[in-house]
Design an enzyme around this catalytic site. Structure first.
Site, PDB file in Angstrom:
ATOM      1  N   SER A  88       0.836  -1.200   0.000  1.00 61.72           N
ATOM      2  CA  SER A  88       0.000   0.000   0.000  1.00 61.72           C
ATOM      3  C   SER A  88       0.869   1.247   0.000  1.00 61.72           C
ATOM      4  O   SER A  88       1.947   1.263   0.623  1.00 61.72           O
ATOM      5  CB  SER A  88      -0.886   0.010   1.253  1.00 61.72           C
ATOM      6  OG  SER A  88      -1.497   1.283   1.399  1.00 61.72           O
ATOM      7  N   TYR A  97      -2.615  -0.985  10.113  1.00 60.00           N
ATOM      8  CA  TYR A  97      -2.722  -1.513   8.737  1.00 60.00           C
ATOM      9  C   TYR A  97      -1.430  -1.247   7.970  1.00 60.00           C
ATOM     10  O   TYR A  97      -0.879  -2.131   7.316  1.00 60.00           O
ATOM     11  CB  TYR A  97      -3.913  -0.855   8.047  1.00 60.00           C
ATOM     12  CG  TYR A  97      -3.978  -1.042   6.550  1.00 60.00           C
ATOM     13  CD1 TYR A  97      -4.458  -2.228   6.004  1.00 60.00           C
ATOM     14  CD2 TYR A  97      -3.573  -0.018   5.674  1.00 60.00           C
ATOM     15  CE1 TYR A  97      -4.519  -2.388   4.620  1.00 60.00           C
ATOM     16  CE2 TYR A  97      -3.631  -0.182   4.305  1.00 60.00           C
ATOM     17  CZ  TYR A  97      -4.112  -1.371   3.780  1.00 60.00           C
ATOM     18  OH  TYR A  97      -4.168  -1.527   2.418  1.00 60.00           O
TER      19      TYR A  97
END
Ligand code: NDP
Length: 253
Positions: free
Chosen positions: A147, A160
């Site tokens: 990400s 995350y």
């Protein structure tokens, strides 16, 4: 003939979003694709049907990741289906795509939520890679979906982002380990990407999110799928251990 004709691929979390687009793209290149998700067989079968409509080959395999026995269960189904269709259990391409987000204030995140994020996003990919080592042939491909949040701060997603940092380490170290076998291992880092969730139906939210990209739009799942397809192909044979920024220039500041 497609670039992946004769290859087999597993795309985790391909019942929707980026995973679905990736499964469709790899199948379009000729791969036989295992479409995976935790439990929504109908959604997984929708991906399979979309692939078959284009003349591609796919099957679904269900297994919840992040729970004890997850990898074993996934590979039971995967190897059974591969054997039935190809006579062997060779897996040429592993795409670690399945993931869950946090969306919780750093002050409020519980240890249980933290453990869940790591179990699904980091631990499962590690043991999927480990389990796949005997199925992957020389020249195989491992692609891990990371990400852009490993490079840009968003406090609501600190845990995350930590899991995605772990994914990038998985990529780096396994790339060295598997280099002698000609297996490449790479990370792809999407920015904000339309995965079909309701927020992408809100024009105001989409305009705001589009502003993060230098192209002034949100990413489409196929933007990521095309990058994964490149990394899955022989064209990418000289790239390993890398992080490919697929954020539409979001990281340029
Ligand atoms: P979606 O939420 O749209 O889809 C997630 C997929 O993963 C589904 O198929 C889901 O299946 C599966 N999945 C989730 N949890 C589990 C689990 N515990 N076990 C098995 N399967 C599971 O995700 P996106 O397409 O948005 O994201 C795909 C990847 O890209 C993720 O790793 C995400 O972190 C990353 N990413 C996404 C961005 C974005 O803006 N969309 C940005 C940056 C990175 P099921 O419903 O059956 O559980």
């Amino acid at each position: 003939m497609g670039k992946l004709t004769g290859k087999t691929a597993l795309v985790t979390g391909s019942s929707r979003g980026i995973g679905r687009a990736t499964a469709i793209r790899l199948a379009r290149e000729g791969a036989l694709v295992a479409v995976h998700c935790s439990g929504n067989r109908e959604a997984a079968e929708e991906t399979v049907t979309a692939i078959e409509k284009e003349g591609g080959r796919a099957f679904s395999v269900l297994a919840e990741l992040g729970v004890p026995g997850d990898v074993h269960e996934l590979f039971l189904g995967l190897e059974r289906e591969l054997k039935e269709r190809t006579g062997a259990t060779t897996l040429d391409i592993l795409v670690n795509n399945a993931g869950v987000m946090g969306g919780v204030n750093p002050e409020d995140l519980t240890p249980e939520q933290f453990d869940r994020l790591f179990a699904v996003n980091a631990k499962a990919p590690y043991f999927l890679v480990q389990r796949a080592l005997s199925n992957l042939p020389d020249g195989g491909r491992i692609i891990n979906i990371s990400s852009g949040l490993t490079r840009v701060a968003n406090p609501q997603e600190v845990a995350y982002a930590m899991t995605k940092g772990a994914i990038d380490q998985l990529t780096l170290h396994f790339a060295k380990h598997l280099g002698p076998r000609g297996i490449t291992v790479n990370s792809v880092g999407p920015g904000i990407t339309d995965n079909g969730s309701p927020v992408f139906d809100n024009p105001e939210a989409v305009t705001a999110m589009a502003g993060y990209s230098v192209f002034n739009r949100v990413g489409e799942a196929r933007d990521i799928a095309d990058v994964v397809a490149f990394l899955a192909s022989d064209d990418s044979r000289w790239i390993t251990g890398s992080y490919l920024d697929a954020s539409g220039g979001t990281l340029l500041g």
